[in-house]
Motif scaffolding. Structure first.
Motif, mmCIF file in Angstrom:
data_model
loop_
_atom_site.group_PDB
_atom_site.id
_atom_site.type_symbol
_atom_site.label_atom_id
_atom_site.label_comp_id
_atom_site.label_asym_id
_atom_site.label_seq_id
_atom_site.Cartn_x
_atom_site.Cartn_y
_atom_site.Cartn_z
ATOM 1 N N PHE A 189 -27.361 -12.489 -6.855
ATOM 2 C CA PHE A 189 -28.670 -11.601 -6.214
ATOM 3 C C PHE A 189 -28.030 -10.886 -5.178
ATOM 4 O O PHE A 189 -27.832 -11.450 -4.110
ATOM 5 C CB PHE A 189 -29.852 -12.445 -6.173
ATOM 6 C CG PHE A 189 -30.407 -13.178 -7.180
ATOM 7 C CD1 PHE A 189 -31.056 -12.583 -8.379
ATOM 8 C CD2 PHE A 189 -29.890 -14.580 -7.647
ATOM 9 C CE1 PHE A 189 -31.460 -13.442 -9.387
ATOM 10 C CE2 PHE A 189 -30.665 -15.074 -8.406
ATOM 11 C CZ PHE A 189 -31.438 -14.521 -9.482
ATOM 12 N N VAL A 190 -28.003 -9.518 -5.368
ATOM 13 C CA VAL A 190 -27.566 -8.745 -4.397
ATOM 14 C C VAL A 190 -28.910 -7.859 -3.803
ATOM 15 O O VAL A 190 -29.456 -7.262 -4.555
ATOM 16 C CB VAL A 190 -26.508 -7.846 -4.689
ATOM 17 C CG1 VAL A 190 -26.119 -6.688 -3.394
ATOM 18 C CG2 VAL A 190 -25.406 -8.500 -5.057
ATOM 19 N N LYS A 244 -31.902 -3.701 0.094
ATOM 20 C CA LYS A 244 -31.888 -3.261 1.466
ATOM 21 C C LYS A 244 -31.342 -4.458 2.284
ATOM 22 O O LYS A 244 -31.134 -5.404 1.897
ATOM 23 C CB LYS A 244 -33.438 -3.206 1.665
ATOM 24 C CG LYS A 244 -34.397 -2.308 1.152
ATOM 25 C CD LYS A 244 -35.672 -2.047 1.914
ATOM 26 C CE LYS A 244 -36.664 -3.107 1.558
ATOM 27 N NZ LYS A 244 -37.942 -2.684 2.108
ATOM 28 N N PRO A 245 -31.273 -3.738 3.375
ATOM 29 C CA PRO A 245 -30.481 -4.892 4.480
ATOM 30 C C PRO A 245 -31.292 -6.045 4.668
ATOM 31 O O PRO A 245 -32.436 -5.748 4.721
ATOM 32 C CB PRO A 245 -30.187 -4.145 5.511
ATOM 33 C CG PRO A 245 -30.052 -2.545 5.040
ATOM 34 C CD PRO A 245 -30.758 -2.428 3.897
ATOM 35 N N LEU A 246 -30.766 -7.219 4.976
ATOM 36 C CA LEU A 246 -31.647 -8.529 5.259
ATOM 37 C C LEU A 246 -32.455 -8.039 6.258
ATOM 38 O O LEU A 246 -33.732 -8.550 6.177
ATOM 39 C CB LEU A 246 -30.567 -9.614 5.401
ATOM 40 C CG LEU A 246 -31.455 -10.891 5.960
ATOM 41 C CD1 LEU A 246 -32.299 -11.260 4.688
ATOM 42 C CD2 LEU A 246 -30.592 -11.741 6.278
ATOM 43 N N GLU A 247 -32.025 -7.330 7.431
ATOM 44 C CA GLU A 247 -33.014 -7.234 8.438
ATOM 45 C C GLU A 247 -34.141 -6.258 7.934
ATOM 46 O O GLU A 247 -35.352 -6.824 8.535
ATOM 47 C CB GLU A 247 -32.252 -6.418 9.643
ATOM 48 C CG GLU A 247 -31.172 -7.229 10.297
ATOM 49 C CD GLU A 247 -29.879 -7.543 9.473
ATOM 50 O OE1 GLU A 247 -29.727 -6.437 8.590
ATOM 51 O OE2 GLU A 247 -29.219 -7.952 9.650
ATOM 52 N N ASP A 248 -34.116 -5.432 7.204
ATOM 53 C CA ASP A 248 -35.361 -4.621 6.831
ATOM 54 C C ASP A 248 -36.312 -5.484 5.786
ATOM 55 O O ASP A 248 -37.523 -5.333 5.997
ATOM 56 C CB ASP A 248 -34.667 -3.377 5.923
ATOM 57 C CG ASP A 248 -33.813 -2.366 6.715
ATOM 58 O OD1 ASP A 248 -33.968 -2.453 7.905
ATOM 59 O OD2 ASP A 248 -33.056 -1.592 6.288
ATOM 60 N N ILE A 249 -35.637 -6.443 5.081
ATOM 61 C CA ILE A 249 -36.339 -7.481 4.167
ATOM 62 C C ILE A 249 -37.273 -8.135 5.109
ATOM 63 O O ILE A 249 -38.552 -8.313 4.977
ATOM 64 C CB ILE A 249 -35.423 -8.023 3.222
ATOM 65 C CG1 ILE A 249 -35.048 -6.967 2.197
ATOM 66 C CG2 ILE A 249 -36.290 -9.283 2.659
ATOM 67 C CD1 ILE A 249 -33.707 -7.823 1.391
ATOM 68 N N LEU A 250 -36.575 -8.595 6.221
ATOM 69 C CA LEU A 250 -37.163 -9.674 6.911
ATOM 70 C C LEU A 250 -38.419 -8.780 7.784
ATOM 71 O O LEU A 250 -39.572 -9.358 8.054
ATOM 72 C CB LEU A 250 -36.223 -10.249 7.920
ATOM 73 C CG LEU A 250 -35.302 -11.235 7.486
ATOM 74 C CD1 LEU A 250 -34.134 -11.753 8.542
ATOM 75 C CD2 LEU A 250 -36.145 -12.367 6.848
ATOM 76 N N ARG A 251 -37.968 -7.576 8.321
ATOM 77 C CA ARG A 251 -39.219 -6.917 8.886
ATOM 78 C C ARG A 251 -40.220 -6.557 8.228
ATOM 79 O O ARG A 251 -41.418 -6.542 8.528
ATOM 80 C CB ARG A 251 -38.526 -5.697 9.704
ATOM 81 C CG ARG A 251 -39.670 -4.948 10.289
ATOM 82 C CD ARG A 251 -38.796 -3.830 11.580
ATOM 83 N NE ARG A 251 -38.121 -4.313 12.649
ATOM 84 C CZ ARG A 251 -39.078 -5.158 13.653
ATOM 85 N NH1 ARG A 251 -40.452 -5.257 13.680
ATOM 86 N NH2 ARG A 251 -38.608 -5.732 14.567
ATOM 87 N N ASP A 252 -39.794 -6.163 6.879
ATOM 88 C CA ASP A 252 -40.868 -5.811 5.940
ATOM 89 C C ASP A 252 -41.863 -6.930 5.866
ATOM 90 O O ASP A 252 -43.295 -6.716 5.743
ATOM 91 C CB ASP A 252 -40.561 -5.297 4.614
ATOM 92 C CG ASP A 252 -39.642 -4.042 4.663
ATOM 93 O OD1 ASP A 252 -40.004 -3.169 5.614
ATOM 94 O OD2 ASP A 252 -39.247 -3.378 3.627
ATOM 95 N N ARG A 253 -41.266 -8.115 5.389
ATOM 96 C CA ARG A 253 -42.018 -9.396 5.320
ATOM 97 C C ARG A 253 -42.989 -9.868 6.337
ATOM 98 O O ARG A 253 -44.129 -10.063 6.284
ATOM 99 C CB ARG A 253 -41.234 -10.529 4.960
ATOM 100 C CG ARG A 253 -42.058 -11.740 4.300
ATOM 101 C CD ARG A 253 -42.720 -11.330 3.306
ATOM 102 N NE ARG A 253 -43.462 -12.740 3.033
ATOM 103 C CZ ARG A 253 -44.636 -13.007 2.234
ATOM 104 N NH1 ARG A 253 -45.025 -11.949 1.495
ATOM 105 N NH2 ARG A 253 -45.037 -14.077 2.237
ATOM 106 N N ALA A 254 -42.311 -9.589 7.669
ATOM 107 C CA ALA A 254 -43.122 -9.968 8.741
ATOM 108 C C ALA A 254 -44.385 -8.938 8.913
ATOM 109 O O ALA A 254 -45.616 -9.388 9.501
ATOM 110 C CB ALA A 254 -42.284 -9.697 9.956
ATOM 111 N N GLN A 255 -43.934 -7.764 8.408
ATOM 112 C CA GLN A 255 -45.122 -6.729 8.815
ATOM 113 C C GLN A 255 -46.382 -6.965 7.779
ATOM 114 O O GLN A 255 -47.590 -7.007 7.999
ATOM 115 C CB GLN A 255 -44.730 -5.428 8.506
ATOM 116 C CG GLN A 255 -43.800 -4.788 9.651
ATOM 117 C CD GLN A 255 -43.169 -3.308 9.320
ATOM 118 O OE1 GLN A 255 -43.128 -3.087 8.200
ATOM 119 N NE2 GLN A 255 -42.821 -2.660 10.398
#
Length: 103
Positions: A40-41, A44-55
């Motif tokens: 699974f690729v 988006k970059p992992l940092e963006d995924i994490l920030r979106d989820r935190a938001q």
């Protein structure tokens, strides 16, 4: 692969349509002296995924708090809400990232 020549085009068509199995793909890779890789690729970059989820989590947490405060006639100012949202996002991103997906 140990299959008849007439079976090969059927396998190829099944791959194109998405109807093939992982087992068939592994066998084909092995027959071609290759390693089958299934991944699974992220788009988006992992940092963006994490920030979106935190938001998302911060928004949900603050929505409940803001609603309760409004019911008690103690609504927060927009600047206070934004500041608190950023604090919650930072807390989520510096803590255990596993908690980002807990409900």
């Amino acid at each position: 692969m140990g299959v008849s020549r007439s079976r090969v085009p059927t396998i190829e068509k099944a791959e194109v349509t998405g109807a093939t199995t992982i087992q068939t793909l592994r066998a084909a890779a092995e027959a071609m002296n290759c390693t089958f890789v299934y991944a699974f690729v992220p788009v988006k970059p992992l940092e963006d995924i994490l920030r979106d989820r935190a938001q998302e989590k911060a928004h949900r947490e603050l929505a409940r708090l803001d609603h309760t405060m409004k019911l008690e006639n103690q609504a927060l100012r927009r600047a206070d809400i934004d500041e608190e949202k950023q604090r919650i996002i930072d807390r989520h991103l510096t803590g255990s990232l596993r908690r980002l997906w807990e409900q």
